[in-house]
Design an enzyme around this catalytic site. Structure first.
Site, PDB file in Angstrom:
ATOM      1  CB  THR A  80      -0.962   0.006   1.201  1.00  0.00           C
ATOM      2  OG1 THR A  80      -1.712  -1.206   1.185  1.00  0.00           O
ATOM      3  CG2 THR A  80      -1.914   1.182   1.146  1.00  0.00           C
ATOM      4  CB  CYS A  81       3.974   2.150   1.780  1.00  0.00           C
ATOM      5  SG  CYS A  81       3.382   1.870   3.466  1.00  0.00           S
ATOM      6  CB  ALA A  82       4.993   0.288  -3.060  1.00  0.00           C
ATOM      7  CB  SER A 116       0.531   5.917  -1.205  1.00  0.00           C
ATOM      8  OG  SER A 116       1.745   5.826  -0.504  1.00  0.00           O
TER       9      SER A 116
END
Length: 165
Positions: free
Chosen positions: A59-61, A63
Site C-alpha cells: 500500500t505504501c508503494a 501511494s
C-alpha cells in the site's frame, strides 16, 4: 493520541495531527543522497506530504506511485514521500519504479518528524514507524488538509488531498 487499525488490531499514535489553518512545524529529514531537507527548503511551493510506515509494503508503494503520477501535472507543487526507511531503500525503490516527480525523504535518524506531527505509532508490530497520513501545506506554510487513514492497509484519499491544493 489517535487510534488506527493495523492487521485488524487497534494501534495508537503519539498524538494528534496538526490542525487545519495552522503553520506547518519545521522538520529536518534525510534525502536519498544523505543530505538534509528542511521545510524551509520548500518555501513558496505547495506540498503534499505522503507519509507511511515503509516503502517496502504494497500500500505504501502504491501511494508513492499514484502521487508520483499526479505530481507531474501539478503546478508549483512538490510531493514529499516520508517514512522511517533508510534512504538507500527509498533510493532503490525510486530507481526501480522510475519515480521522478516525488521526493522521498527519511525520518530514520531520530523519528522527530513522526513525533512532532503526532503520527508515530506507539504500539503494535509497527511501533516506532509512521502511520499512514497525508498532509497538504500551501505555499505560505499553512496546513490545508490532513488525513490519517483509519486502516493502515487502506490507501489515502488522493482526490481529497489534491483538491486541497
Amino acid at each position: 493520541m489517535s487510534t488506527v487499525i493495523l492487521a485488524g488490531n487497534p494501534v495508537h499514535t503519539n498524538g494528534e495531527l496538526p490542525k487545519i489553518n495552522t503553520k506547518a512545524l519545521p522538520f529536518s529529514l534525510v534525502r536519498n543522497d544523505l543530505t538534509t531537507a528542511t521545510l524551509e527548503d520548500f518555501k513558496g511551493s505547495k506540498l503534499v506530504l505522503n507519509i507511511f510506515p515503509s516503502i517496502d509494503t504494497s500500500t505504501c508503494a502504491t501511494s508513492v506511485r499514484k502521487f508520483n503520477e499526479q505530481a507531474a501535472s501539478l503546478e508549483n507543487t512538490k510531493v514529499l514521500c516520508i517514512a522511517r526507511d533508510l534512504p538507500f531503500a527509498m533510493k532503490r525503490f525510486c530507481g526501480v519504479e522510475g519515480i521522478e516527480n516525488a521526493i522521498c525523504l527519511s525520518d530514520f535518524r531520530d523519528g522527530s518528524f513522526g513525533k512532532d506531527y503526532g503520527l508515530e505509532m506507539t504500539d503494535g508490530i509497527f511501533a516506532g514507524l509512521h502511520s499512514r497520513v497525508v498532509i497538504v501545506i500551501d505555499e505560505n506554510g499553512t496546513i490545508k488538509h490532513t488525513e490519517q487513514v483509519a486502516n493502515i492497509s487502506d490507501e489515502p484519499n488522493y482526490e481529497a488531498a489534491l483538491a486541497a491544493l
